[in-house]
Write a protein that holds these residues in place. Structure first.
Motif, PDB file in Angstrom:
ATOM      1  N   VAL A   1       0.848  -1.203   0.000  1.00 37.94           N
ATOM      2  CA  VAL A   1       0.000   0.000   0.000  1.00 37.94           C
ATOM      3  C   VAL A   1       0.880   1.247   0.000  1.00 37.94           C
ATOM      4  CG1 VAL A   1      -1.633   1.352   1.388  1.00 37.94           C
ATOM      5  CG2 VAL A   1      -2.039  -1.085   1.009  1.00 37.94           C
ATOM      6  N   VAL A   2       1.901   1.273   0.856  1.00 36.55           N
ATOM      7  CA  VAL A   2       2.829   2.410   0.902  1.00 36.55           C
ATOM      8  C   VAL A   2       3.439   2.629  -0.481  1.00 36.55           C
ATOM      9  CG1 VAL A   2       5.000   3.284   1.855  1.00 36.55           C
ATOM     10  CG2 VAL A   2       3.382   2.111   3.345  1.00 36.55           C
ATOM     11  N   LEU A   3       3.951   1.551  -1.055  1.00 34.34           N
ATOM     12  CA  LEU A   3       4.607   1.625  -2.355  1.00 34.34           C
ATOM     13  C   LEU A   3       3.639   2.056  -3.448  1.00 34.34           C
ATOM     14  CD1 LEU A   3       7.289   1.116  -3.790  1.00 34.34           C
ATOM     15  CD2 LEU A   3       6.547  -1.247  -4.145  1.00 34.34           C
ATOM     16  N   ALA A   4       2.442   1.460  -3.472  1.00 32.08           N
ATOM     17  CA  ALA A   4       1.458   1.786  -4.514  1.00 32.08           C
ATOM     18  C   ALA A   4       1.047   3.258  -4.442  1.00 32.08           C
ATOM     19  CB  ALA A   4       0.232   0.884  -4.380  1.00 32.08           C
ATOM     20  N   LEU A   5       0.805   3.761  -3.228  1.00 33.37           N
ATOM     21  CA  LEU A   5       0.427   5.171  -3.094  1.00 33.37           C
ATOM     22  C   LEU A   5       1.564   6.090  -3.529  1.00 33.37           C
ATOM     23  CD1 LEU A   5      -1.528   5.123   0.283  1.00 33.37           C
ATOM     24  CD2 LEU A   5      -2.476   5.430  -2.023  1.00 33.37           C
TER      25      LEU A   5
ATOM     26  N   LEU B   1       2.490  13.119  -5.251  1.00 31.07           N
ATOM     27  CA  LEU B   1       3.582  13.054  -4.277  1.00 31.07           C
ATOM     28  C   LEU B   1       4.618  14.096  -4.679  1.00 31.07           C
ATOM     29  CD1 LEU B   1       5.006   9.977  -2.608  1.00 31.07           C
ATOM     30  CD2 LEU B   1       6.581  11.691  -3.443  1.00 31.07           C
ATOM     31  N   GLN B   2       4.858  15.057  -3.803  1.00 32.26           N
ATOM     32  CA  GLN B   2       5.781  16.144  -4.111  1.00 32.26           C
ATOM     33  C   GLN B   2       7.034  16.015  -3.261  1.00 32.26           C
ATOM     34  OE1 GLN B   2       3.787  19.923  -3.875  1.00 32.26           O
ATOM     35  NE2 GLN B   2       2.039  19.178  -5.045  1.00 32.26           N
ATOM     36  N   TYR B   3       8.160  16.469  -3.813  1.00 31.27           N
ATOM     37  CA  TYR B   3       9.427  16.298  -3.105  1.00 31.27           C
ATOM     38  C   TYR B   3      10.317  17.536  -3.145  1.00 31.27           C
ATOM     39  CZ  TYR B   3      10.891  15.361  -7.891  1.00 31.27           C
ATOM     40  OH  TYR B   3      11.105  15.463  -9.234  1.00 31.27           O
ATOM     41  N   ASP B   4       9.830  18.654  -3.673  1.00 31.46           N
ATOM     42  CA  ASP B   4      10.693  19.824  -3.826  1.00 31.46           C
ATOM     43  C   ASP B   4      10.825  20.678  -2.560  1.00 31.46           C
ATOM     44  OD1 ASP B   4       8.019  20.304  -4.229  1.00 31.46           O
ATOM     45  OD2 ASP B   4       8.300  21.886  -5.704  1.00 31.46           O
ATOM     46  N   VAL B   5       9.881  20.563  -1.631  1.00 31.21           N
ATOM     47  CA  VAL B   5       9.930  21.297  -0.361  1.00 31.21           C
ATOM     48  C   VAL B   5      10.003  20.253   0.755  1.00 31.21           C
ATOM     49  CG1 VAL B   5       8.665  22.867   1.164  1.00 31.21           C
ATOM     50  CG2 VAL B   5       8.574  23.189  -1.322  1.00 31.21           C
ATOM     51  N   PRO B   6      10.972  20.339   1.664  1.00 31.19           N
ATOM     52  CA  PRO B   6      11.121  19.301   2.692  1.00 31.19           C
ATOM     53  C   PRO B   6       9.844  19.023   3.498  1.00 31.19           C
ATOM     54  CG  PRO B   6      13.040  20.720   2.691  1.00 31.19           C
ATOM     55  CD  PRO B   6      12.055  21.345   1.744  1.00 31.19           C
ATOM     56  N   ARG B   7       9.109  20.058   3.883  1.00 34.89           N
ATOM     57  CA  ARG B   7       7.865  19.839   4.634  1.00 34.89           C
ATOM     58  C   ARG B   7       6.871  19.041   3.805  1.00 34.89           C
ATOM     59  NH1 ARG B   7       2.976  21.705   4.238  1.00 34.89           N
ATOM     60  NH2 ARG B   7       3.542  23.358   2.802  1.00 34.89           N
TER      61      ARG B   7
ATOM     62  N   PHE C   1       2.839   6.323   4.295  1.00 36.79           N
ATOM     63  CA  PHE C   1       3.138   5.448   5.426  1.00 36.79           C
ATOM     64  C   PHE C   1       1.909   5.226   6.298  1.00 36.79           C
ATOM     65  CE2 PHE C   1       4.594   4.811   9.824  1.00 36.79           C
ATOM     66  CZ  PHE C   1       5.276   3.618   9.656  1.00 36.79           C
ATOM     67  N   PHE C   2       1.143   6.286   6.561  1.00 42.84           N
ATOM     68  CA  PHE C   2      -0.058   6.162   7.395  1.00 42.84           C
ATOM     69  C   PHE C   2      -1.003   5.102   6.831  1.00 42.84           C
ATOM     70  CE2 PHE C   2      -4.546   7.196   8.006  1.00 42.84           C
ATOM     71  CZ  PHE C   2      -4.638   7.032   9.377  1.00 42.84           C
ATOM     72  N   TYR C   3      -1.297   5.174   5.550  1.00 42.45           N
ATOM     73  CA  TYR C   3      -2.241   4.203   4.977  1.00 42.45           C
ATOM     74  C   TYR C   3      -1.660   2.797   4.937  1.00 42.45           C
ATOM     75  CZ  TYR C   3      -5.669   7.724   4.077  1.00 42.45           C
ATOM     76  OH  TYR C   3      -6.612   8.696   4.256  1.00 42.45           O
ATOM     77  N   GLY C   4      -0.355   2.690   4.771  1.00 41.56           N
ATOM     78  CA  GLY C   4       0.266   1.366   4.800  1.00 41.56           C
ATOM     79  C   GLY C   4       0.224   0.740   6.179  1.00 41.56           C
ATOM     80  N   VAL C   5       0.570   1.506   7.212  1.00 36.24           N
ATOM     81  CA  VAL C   5       0.572   0.959   8.570  1.00 36.24           C
ATOM     82  C   VAL C   5      -0.862   0.730   9.052  1.00 36.24           C
ATOM     83  CG1 VAL C   5       0.684   3.090   9.963  1.00 36.24           C
ATOM     84  CG2 VAL C   5       1.816   1.041  10.764  1.00 36.24           C
ATOM     85  N   PHE C   6      -1.789   1.589   8.639  1.00 34.02           N
ATOM     86  CA  PHE C   6      -3.195   1.382   8.981  1.00 34.02           C
ATOM     87  C   PHE C   6      -3.696   0.071   8.369  1.00 34.02           C
ATOM     88  CE2 PHE C   6      -7.718   1.736   8.099  1.00 34.02           C
ATOM     89  CZ  PHE C   6      -8.216   2.061   9.354  1.00 34.02           C
ATOM     90  N   THR C   7      -3.339  -0.176   7.122  1.00 34.84           N
ATOM     91  CA  THR C   7      -3.716  -1.425   6.454  1.00 34.84           C
ATOM     92  C   THR C   7      -3.148  -2.624   7.198  1.00 34.84           C
ATOM     93  OG1 THR C   7      -3.841  -0.335   4.302  1.00 34.84           O
ATOM     94  CG2 THR C   7      -3.551  -2.735   4.286  1.00 34.84           C
ATOM     95  N   ALA C   8      -1.872  -2.558   7.555  1.00 36.46           N
ATOM     96  CA  ALA C   8      -1.242  -3.661   8.284  1.00 36.46           C
ATOM     97  C   ALA C   8      -1.936  -3.895   9.623  1.00 36.46           C
ATOM     98  CB  ALA C   8       0.247  -3.374   8.488  1.00 36.46           C
ATOM     99  N   LYS C   9      -2.276  -2.822  10.324  1.00 38.46           N
ATOM    100  CA  LYS C   9      -2.944  -2.962  11.620  1.00 38.46           C
ATOM    101  C   LYS C   9      -4.317  -3.612  11.456  1.00 38.46           C
ATOM    102  CE  LYS C   9      -4.732  -0.620  15.641  1.00 38.46           C
ATOM    103  NZ  LYS C   9      -5.716   0.373  15.938  1.00 38.46           N
TER     104      LYS C   9
END
Length: 181
Positions: A25-29, A113-119, A129-137
């Motif tokens: 899920v993390v990877l797919a998102l 998914l944006q990566y140009d601004v650190p925040r 990560f949230f959706y991946g860990v939620f899925t695992a839980k």
């Protein structure tokens, strides 16, 4: 109310499928967020002046409910000395998750998914990560042969990711832009 106790673990093998699916899920998102061409158009801002206020307030609602999750989980596991009905945990979790759906949909659809601004990079990665860990839980929840630490760790990771999401979005919005509806 008695504390929840899981049966002794037969090892980590019972966690393999939930963790693997959560990782997918993390990877797919992340892949979708990078490969998809963002539309730049806000979707579903009903009742709000724009997409950013909608996302800030819905994420804040999920953030508050995440604290209800922690307190009710501590109660269910017998750590508080008070009894909070398990339904409080279930329903606050469901509602928190539902509040995140329009936010995540908008983020992926309109922004990617944006990566140009650190925040923003941190926010994008935390969202995946949230959706991946939620899925695992959720997949580990019905399994009774997982280690005793499974749900507290996965729940704690989901909570931490949601706090990070709130800090990199709602908190930033309220302090940089102001409190708007």
């Amino acid at each position: 109310m008695t504390a929840i106790h899981r049966t002794p673990s037969r090892g980590l093998a019972s966690l393999l499928v939930p963790l693997l699916i959560g990782g997918l899920v993390v990877l797919a998102l992340g892949v979708y967020g990078r490969a998809h061409t963002p539309t730049g158009h806000a979707v579903g801002v009903a009742g709000f002046s724009g997409a950013l206020p909608m996302k800030a307030w819905l994420t804040t609602g999920a953030f508050v409910l995440a604290f209800v999750q922690v307190v009710s989980a501590l109660s269910m596991w017998g750590r508080l000395g008070i009894a909070i009905p398990p339904a409080v945990h279930r329903w606050s979790g469901r509602l928190a998750f539902l509040l995140t759906i329009p936010v995540a949909f908008h983020c992926l659809y309109a922004l990617g998914l944006q990566y140009d601004v650190p925040r923003v990079l941190a926010h994008s990665l935390l969202g995946c990560f949230f959706y991946g860990v939620f899925t695992a839980k959720m997949l580990a929840l019905p399994k009774r042969d997982t280690p005793d630490w499974t749900l507290p760790v996965l729940g704690g990771l989901a909570f931490t990711a949601l706090v990070g999401l709130w800090l990199t979005s709602s908190f930033w919005f309220f302090t940089a832009v102001g409190v708007k509806v």
